[in-house]
Structure formats: structure tokens, C-alpha cells
Enzyme design. Structure first.
Site, PDB file in Angstrom:
ATOM      1  N   HIS A  37       0.839  -1.210   0.000  1.00 25.80           N
ATOM      2  CA  HIS A  37       0.000   0.000   0.000  1.00 25.80           C
ATOM      3  C   HIS A  37       0.873   1.258   0.000  1.00 25.80           C
ATOM      4  O   HIS A  37       0.574   2.236  -0.693  1.00 25.80           O
ATOM      5  CB  HIS A  37      -0.874   0.052   1.258  1.00 25.80           C
ATOM      6  N   GLN A  61     -17.946  -7.162  -0.124  1.00 25.26           N
ATOM      7  CA  GLN A  61     -17.088  -7.982  -0.997  1.00 25.26           C
ATOM      8  C   GLN A  61     -16.610  -9.256  -0.310  1.00 25.26           C
ATOM      9  O   GLN A  61     -15.842 -10.010  -0.896  1.00 25.26           O
ATOM     10  CB  GLN A  61     -15.915  -7.165  -1.536  1.00 25.26           C
TER      11      GLN A  61
HETATM   12  O1  PAF Z   1      -8.006  -4.163  -2.850  1.00 26.81           O
HETATM   13  C1  PAF Z   1      -8.662  -3.745  -1.883  1.00 26.81           C
HETATM   14  O2  PAF Z   1      -8.107  -3.442  -0.815  1.00 26.81           O
HETATM   15  C2  PAF Z   1     -10.174  -3.615  -2.008  1.00 26.81           C
HETATM   16  O3  PAF Z   1     -10.700  -4.617  -2.811  1.00 26.81           O
HETATM   17  C3  PAF Z   1     -10.627  -2.222  -2.489  1.00 26.81           C
HETATM   18  C4  PAF Z   1     -10.138  -1.928  -3.903  1.00 26.81           C
HETATM   19  C5  PAF Z   1     -10.100  -1.159  -1.548  1.00 26.81           C
HETATM   20  C6  PAF Z   1     -12.149  -2.152  -2.505  1.00 26.81           C
HETATM   21  O4  PAF Z   1     -12.687  -2.403  -1.249  1.00 26.81           O
END
Ligand code: PAF
Length: 293
Positions: A37, A61
Site C-alpha cells: 500500500h 465484498q
Molecule cells: O483491494 C482492496 O483493498 C479492495 O478490494 C478495495 C479496492 C479497496 C475495494 O474495497
């Protein structure tokens, strides 16, 4: 760095930059920030005037409640790391802010989403990702948004939805960041026991073996996949999927004649890991043409 939790506050904070024509970058995350990140934030810092990091563990998700509950959360640490990496704004909305009562819209793509992660985690996974990413892009209004190549399928899905919905944001996909021994960084790695951490290396070793065979001229996907599967097997891993696909649409290749994307997912102990590698075959040596007499 300013921390905001509501869309109204976010828009108020961004308004002067938007009016001044600043280039706004967004790094969407679910927190538990790691060097992967931070490399996205650094990339955003290098090319944007204003860097927004969103931190939202998106419940829609996750197909598995236990997986959502176990997802690592560390907001104070994340805020410190985001600040250190150069973020200007940390946007950390609540679930009610993102999905208020009465929320009823889903962004759903056909094609790209039914296979691989979609097949393993359920159709709802990419609906959840596509919906929240669309919302984040609408909330922030970035010129560019940064995603990691480690989630290769997600990056393709996001690029497709931005194209399909005419969202005026450029999607930049950045290289996977790895530990010194090659393990792809993931928020889930913290769950690996020392033994599983060692076994997890088999994922990138399997991709490496695939790369070596293809680079040596192997054209048959089944030969490459058998060798890669054997590497996983030696570590006691059974892949959820191990495939060679076309890089742009994830269609499995029947012969390796150009660049392919090798993708793997496997459970290592209780932890589900994914990895991928873009492999380009070596160019064929020029055939000698003998001039006719
Ligand atoms: O990759 C992630 O951390 C997640 O899938 C995202 C793109 C932030 C969406 O919740």
C-alpha cells in the site's frame, strides 16, 4: 494529514484543490497497510498534488462472515503509516456512511468477474468491489486511482468499469511488492504461522517455474501448469486455481504464443493467498532463409 469520515467533509476538504485545478490521486485500501500500500501512496505522492487514501473494510465484498471478522484492523497504525508515506487526506467512512439505509444499487460487470476469484469467492465478491470502487471514485473524484497488480483480476475489473461508465479517472496499476524471499505482500500474511509462511513461498516458486519453462520456449500450457502444480504439491498445497490466461481478458490460453498471465490461488493453512506473474516468451530466433539460386 487530515482525517475525515463523511463524504460531505471529504468534498469540503477537497474543494479548494479541485477549484485550483490540482491533480487528485486516490489510493483505495481496506487498511492493515503494508509496504505494498505504501508503494501505491508513494507513487500517488510522486505524480499528484493531493493524495487521498481511503480506508474502508467493505463488507459487501466478503462472501464469508468469518473472513470479514478476521480481517486485520488497525486504524491508528494505518493513519501513521499513510501520513508517513505522504498522504494528505485519510478518508475512513463508517459502513452507514457508505451504505446508508435504503441503499439499493449494485454495479455488476459481466465477463471478467465470473472466473477465478469470482468463481472461488462467489459472484457477490466483484459486485461488492465494483460497487464500492465506483462509490469511492464518485466520492473523491480523483484524476487518477492506484491499484496493485497483485490483485490482477480486480485491476482489470476496475479498469473495465471506469471505461464502461465513463468515469473520468485514470486507473494506474502498480507492481506487486514482495518480501526479500519473494512472498507477495498481503494483509493476510499476518495470519501465517512460521511453517505456513515457509510453505507460502511455493506460490511464487510455482510462478517462477512457469516463467522459466515459457522463457525456454515451452508452448504447451498443460506442460507448464503440471510443472507449476508439482511445485505447489511439494509444499503440500492444492491450488484453488492455477491458470495461464490472456493478460487482458483472463481467457485461458490453449497455446503460449505471446504474453500470458499466470495466476494462482491456494489456501496455506487457514490463510487464502493469491499471486500472479506476467510472462512474456522469449522472441523466436529469426528463421534462416536461404536465397534461391
Ligand atoms: O483491494 C482492496 O483493498 C479492495 O478490494 C478495495 C479496492 C479497496 C475495494 O474495497
Amino acid at each position: 494529514m487530515r482525517s475525515v469520515t463523511t463524504v460531505a467533509d471529504l468534498r469540503r476538504t477537497l474543494e479548494p484543490s479541485r477549484r485550483g485545478g490540482d491533480r487528485i490521486g486516490l489510493v483505495p485500501t481496506m487498511g492493515a497497510l503494508h509496504a505494498g500500500h505504501l508503494s501505491l501512496i508513494a507513487r500517488a505522492r510522486a505524480s499528484c498534488d493531493v493524495v487521498v487514501v481511503s480506508l474502508f473494510v467493505n463488507p459487501t465484498q466478503f462472501n464469508d462472515g468469518a473472513d470479514l471478522a478476521a480481517y486485520p484492523r488497525s486504524i491508528d497504525r494505518d493513519a501513521e503509516l499513510a501520513r508517513g508515506a505522504g498522504a494528505d487526506i485519510l478518508f475512513a467512512p463508517t459502513v452507514a456512511e457508505v451504505y446508508p439505509a435504503g441503499f439499493r444499487t449494485t454495479v455488476s460487470l459481466s465477463g471478467l468477474t465470473e472466473v477465478l476469484e469470482g468463481a472461488q469467492r462467489g459472484r457477490g465478491h466483484f459486485d461488492g468491489v465494483s460497487t464500492v470502487v465506483t462509490k469511492l471514485l464518485n466520492m473523491v473524484g480523483p484524476d487518477v486511482a492506484f491499484f496493485g497488480q497483485k490483485d490482477a483480476q480486480q485491476a482489470l475489473v476496475v479498469a473495465a468499469l471506469v471505461r464502461d461508465l465513463n468515469i473520468p479517472t485514470t486507473i494506474e496499476t502498480c507492481p506487486t511488492v514482495r518480501e526479500a524471499d519473494g512472498l507477495a505482500l498481503s494483509s493476510r500474511n499476518v495470519h501465517l504461522s512460521p511453517t505456513d509462511r515457509e510453505r507460502a513461498l511455493a506460490l511464487q516458486r510455482a510462478l517462477h517455474v512457469a516463467d522459466e519453462l515459457i522463457s525456454a520456449g515451452e508452448h504447451r500450457p498443460e506442460i507448464v501448469l503440471d510443472a507449476a502444480r508439482a511445485v505447489l504439491g511439494r509444499a503440500g498445497l492444492e491450488p484453488e486455481y492455477l491458470v495461464l490466461t490472456r493478460p487482458d481478458d483472463l481467457v485461458p490460453v490453449t497455446r503460449i504464443d505471446g504474453p500470458v498471465l499466470a495466476l494462482v490461488a491456494a489456501r496455506v493453512g487457514q490463510t487464502r493467498l493469491i499471486d500472479n506473474r506476467l510472462i512474456t516468451p522469449a522472441p523466436r530466433p529469426n528463421r534462416q532463409v536461404t536465397a534461391p539460386c
